[in-house]
Design an enzyme around this catalytic site. Sequence first.
Site, PDB file in Angstrom:
ATOM      1  N   GLY A   1     -98.585   2.324  89.722  1.00 20.64           N
ATOM      2  CA  GLY A   1     -98.045   2.382  90.919  1.00 20.64           C
ATOM      3  C   GLY A   1     -98.981   2.110  92.315  1.00 20.64           C
ATOM      4  O   GLY A   1     -98.156   1.734  93.257  1.00 20.64           O
TER       5      GLY A   1
ATOM      6  N   LYS B   1     -98.513  -1.272  92.681  1.00 19.77           N
ATOM      7  CA  LYS B   1     -97.863  -2.571  93.945  1.00 19.77           C
ATOM      8  C   LYS B   1     -97.022  -1.284  94.765  1.00 19.77           C
ATOM      9  O   LYS B   1     -96.509  -1.457  95.332  1.00 19.77           O
ATOM     10  CB  LYS B   1     -97.033  -3.604  93.265  1.00 19.77           C
ATOM     11  CG  LYS B   1     -98.114  -4.334  91.937  1.00 19.77           C
ATOM     12  CD  LYS B   1     -96.911  -5.650  91.007  1.00 19.77           C
ATOM     13  CE  LYS B   1     -98.047  -6.003  90.539  1.00 19.77           C
ATOM     14  NZ  LYS B   1     -99.037  -5.225  89.545  1.00 19.77           N
TER      15      LYS B   1
ATOM     16  N   CYS C   1     -98.782 -10.307  84.262  1.00 15.64           N
ATOM     17  CA  CYS C   1    -100.246 -10.422  84.477  1.00 15.64           C
ATOM     18  C   CYS C   1    -100.180 -10.892  83.323  1.00 15.64           C
ATOM     19  O   CYS C   1    -101.211 -11.078  83.023  1.00 15.64           O
ATOM     20  CB  CYS C   1    -101.104  -8.796  84.492  1.00 15.64           C
ATOM     21  SG  CYS C   1    -101.102  -7.680  83.402  1.00 15.64           S
TER      22      CYS C   1
HETATM   23  C1  LIG Z   1     -97.645  -4.466  84.190  1.00 12.88           C
HETATM   24  S1  LIG Z   1     -97.087  -2.819  83.722  1.00 12.88           S
HETATM   25  C2  LIG Z   1     -96.540  -2.213  85.756  1.00 12.88           C
HETATM   26  C3  LIG Z   1     -97.789  -1.831  86.246  1.00 12.88           C
HETATM   27  C4  LIG Z   1     -97.230  -1.971  88.201  1.00 12.88           C
HETATM   28  N1  LIG Z   1     -96.401  -1.916  88.712  1.00 12.88           N
HETATM   29  C5  LIG Z   1     -98.248  -1.692  88.620  1.00 12.88           C
HETATM   30  O1  LIG Z   1     -98.648  -2.334  89.688  1.00 12.88           O
HETATM   31  O2  LIG Z   1     -99.162  -0.114  89.230  1.00 12.88           O
HETATM   32  C6  LIG Z   1     -95.574  -2.357  83.267  1.00 12.88           C
HETATM   33  C7  LIG Z   1     -95.442  -1.004  83.506  1.00 12.88           C
HETATM   34  O3  LIG Z   1     -93.481  -1.120  82.857  1.00 12.88           O
HETATM   35  C8  LIG Z   1     -93.458   0.087  82.212  1.00 12.88           C
HETATM   36  N2  LIG Z   1     -91.750  -0.259  80.852  1.00 12.88           N
HETATM   37  C9  LIG Z   1     -91.745  -1.199  79.706  1.00 12.88           C
HETATM   38  N3  LIG Z   1     -91.327  -1.005  79.323  1.00 12.88           N
HETATM   39  C10 LIG Z   1     -90.073  -0.557  80.282  1.00 12.88           C
HETATM   40  C11 LIG Z   1     -88.316  -0.307  80.363  1.00 12.88           C
HETATM   41  N4  LIG Z   1     -87.745  -0.868  79.415  1.00 12.88           N
HETATM   42  N5  LIG Z   1     -88.115   0.349  81.691  1.00 12.88           N
HETATM   43  C12 LIG Z   1     -88.872   0.180  82.681  1.00 12.88           C
HETATM   44  N6  LIG Z   1     -90.599   0.343  82.657  1.00 12.88           N
HETATM   45  C13 LIG Z   1     -91.099  -0.341  81.516  1.00 12.88           C
HETATM   46  C14 LIG Z   1     -94.584   0.274  81.130  1.00 12.88           C
HETATM   47  O4  LIG Z   1     -94.873   1.915  80.532  1.00 12.88           O
HETATM   48  C15 LIG Z   1     -95.518  -0.168  82.237  1.00 12.88           C
HETATM   49  O5  LIG Z   1     -95.951   0.670  82.849  1.00 12.88           O
END
Ligand SMILES: C[S@@+](CC[C@H](N)C(=O)[O-])C[C@H]1O[C@@H](n2cnc3c(N)ncnc32)[C@H](O)[C@@H]1O
Length: 438
Positions: free
Chosen positions: A262, A264, A378
Site C-alpha cells: 500500500g 503508493k 521495481c
Molecule cells: C510490486 S507489488 C505492489 C507494491 C505496491 N504497489 C506498493 O507500492 O506498496 C505487486 C503486487 O501485485 C500483487 N499481484 C500479483 N498479481 C496480481 C493480480 N493478478 N491482481 C492483483 N494483484 C496482483 C502482488 O500480491 C503484490 O502485492
Amino acid sequence: MGNARKTVLRLLTRLENSGSYSNILLDEGLERSDLSPQDKKFAAALFYGVLERQITLDNIIREYSRNPKNKLGTEVRVILRMGLYQLLYMDSVPDNAAVDESVKLAKKNRNPAASGFINAMLREFIRNNKKLPKGRNATEELSIEYSAPVWLTEKWTREYGKDICLEMLKTSVGQAPVTARVNTAFHSLESTLDMLAEEGITFERLSVLPDCIRICGAGAVEHTKAYKEGRIHVQDLSSQLCCAALDPKENDTVLDLCAAPGGKTFTIAERMNNKGRVLAFDLHKNRAGLIESGAKRLGLDCIRAGVNNAKVYDEKMPKADKVLCDAPCSGLGVIRRKPEIKYKEPSDFDRLPEIQYDILKTSAEYVKVGGTLVYSTCTLSRAENDEVADRFLAEHPDFEPAPLGEAFGSDSGLCRMSITPAKYNSDGFFIAKFIRLR
Ligand SMILES: C[S@@+](CC[C@H](N)C(=O)[O-])C[C@H]1O[C@@H](n2cnc3c(N)ncnc32)[C@H](O)[C@@H]1O
C-alpha cells in the site's frame, strides 16, 4: 560476539536448506535469541552481508578448497562464508578473530575435522593478501567482484551497456537508504519535521520531492511519535516519484490495481489531501489487509481496499481519472534490499512479461478519456519494462505516451524512465506514463 556468530550460522544454514524469506527468518531468529542489542546488530550485519556477498565468497571457497562446491557440507560452507566475509568486509573484526571464531564454530558444532581445513583455508587467504580469484573473462570478473550472477551481469551489459551495467552492479551491494514520505494531508510538513527532530531522528530533506526525507543513522522511525500518529510512512524515493508521475489531484477517482502493501496507495491519497477516492486492490486477501491497516494508521479514509484479480476486467469497477499498474516483477532493482533475488534462476522470470502485459491491458480499460495510466515495476529488465510498454502502445492506438512531469527535473519531458539506483541513491525502478486519447 561468539553467540551472535552461532546464531548467524544456524540461521544461514536454515536459509540454505529451506529457502524461506531472509528478513522473516532473521527477525524471528533474533527475537527468540537472548543476544544483547549490540550482538543483534552484529548478527544482522553478518547475516545480510554473507547473503549479499555469497557469489564472491563461494568463488573464493572454490578457488582455495580445490574441492567442488557440493562436496563441502552446508555447515562448513556457511562457516567459511562467514569467516571470509569478516576478513573482507568487516573492518571491526581483526583477522585473527575472524579465523579463530570460525574454527571455534566448527568445533562447537562437533566438526573437529573441518576446523583444521577451515583454519588452513582462511589463513592461506590472508597470506595471499585476500586477493579475489580471477574470472575467466570480463563478465566473470564483474560477477566475482560485485557478487552478481553471471547471467545478470551478461543481461545488464547486453540491455543497458557496459558503463550503466557497471554502475548498476556497484549499487547492487551495500546498505540501501531508509526514505520516508511525510503525510501532509492533515499536518504541515514543518510541524512533522520538528516533531521528528525533537525525537532525535536525524534526516535529510531531498530536493527532488518536498515531502520526502532520508533518515540518517540507524534510528528506527517506526518507534517515533510521528510514526505512531500517522505522520510518516517509509517509502523509497523511486516509489514516491512513481506517484508524482501519476499526479493525482483532489477529488480524482484513482485505481491502484496491484496495491499491497500500500505504499503508493498512501502517497496517492496524501497527494489528494484525502479528498476523492482511491480504490486499492490486491490479489491476496491478507495483503489487501495491509493496505487497510496502513490507511487507518495514516488516517486516510478516502482509501477503499479490496481483493481483485487485475488480469480480469470487472465491469462493476468505476472508470478512473488515474490508474496505477504497479505490476508484480522480478525485483532486480531492489537486490540490495533483497539479495536472495539474485540466487533465483533467470527462467523463474520468463512468464512475467506476459502477466505484466495482461494486467496492463486490463488496467487500461478503466481509464477515462483524457485520463492517465502509469505502468511501473521495481525491476531493471527490458523485457518486463520497455518491451511491455512498447507492446502496449503498439496494440492500443487510443493511448499515447505522456511526459513524466516536473518532479523529474531536466527529465520531465521523458514519457518513461528506467531509474538506476545511482541516479538518486534509490531503488532501481521503471515508470512509463500514458494518456487516453479517446
Ligand atoms: C510490486 S507489488 C505492489 C507494491 C505496491 N504497489 C506498493 O507500492 O506498496 C505487486 C503486487 O501485485 C500483487 N499481484 C500479483 N498479481 C496480481 C493480480 N493478478 N491482481 C492483483 N494483484 C496482483 C502482488 O500480491 C503484490 O502485492
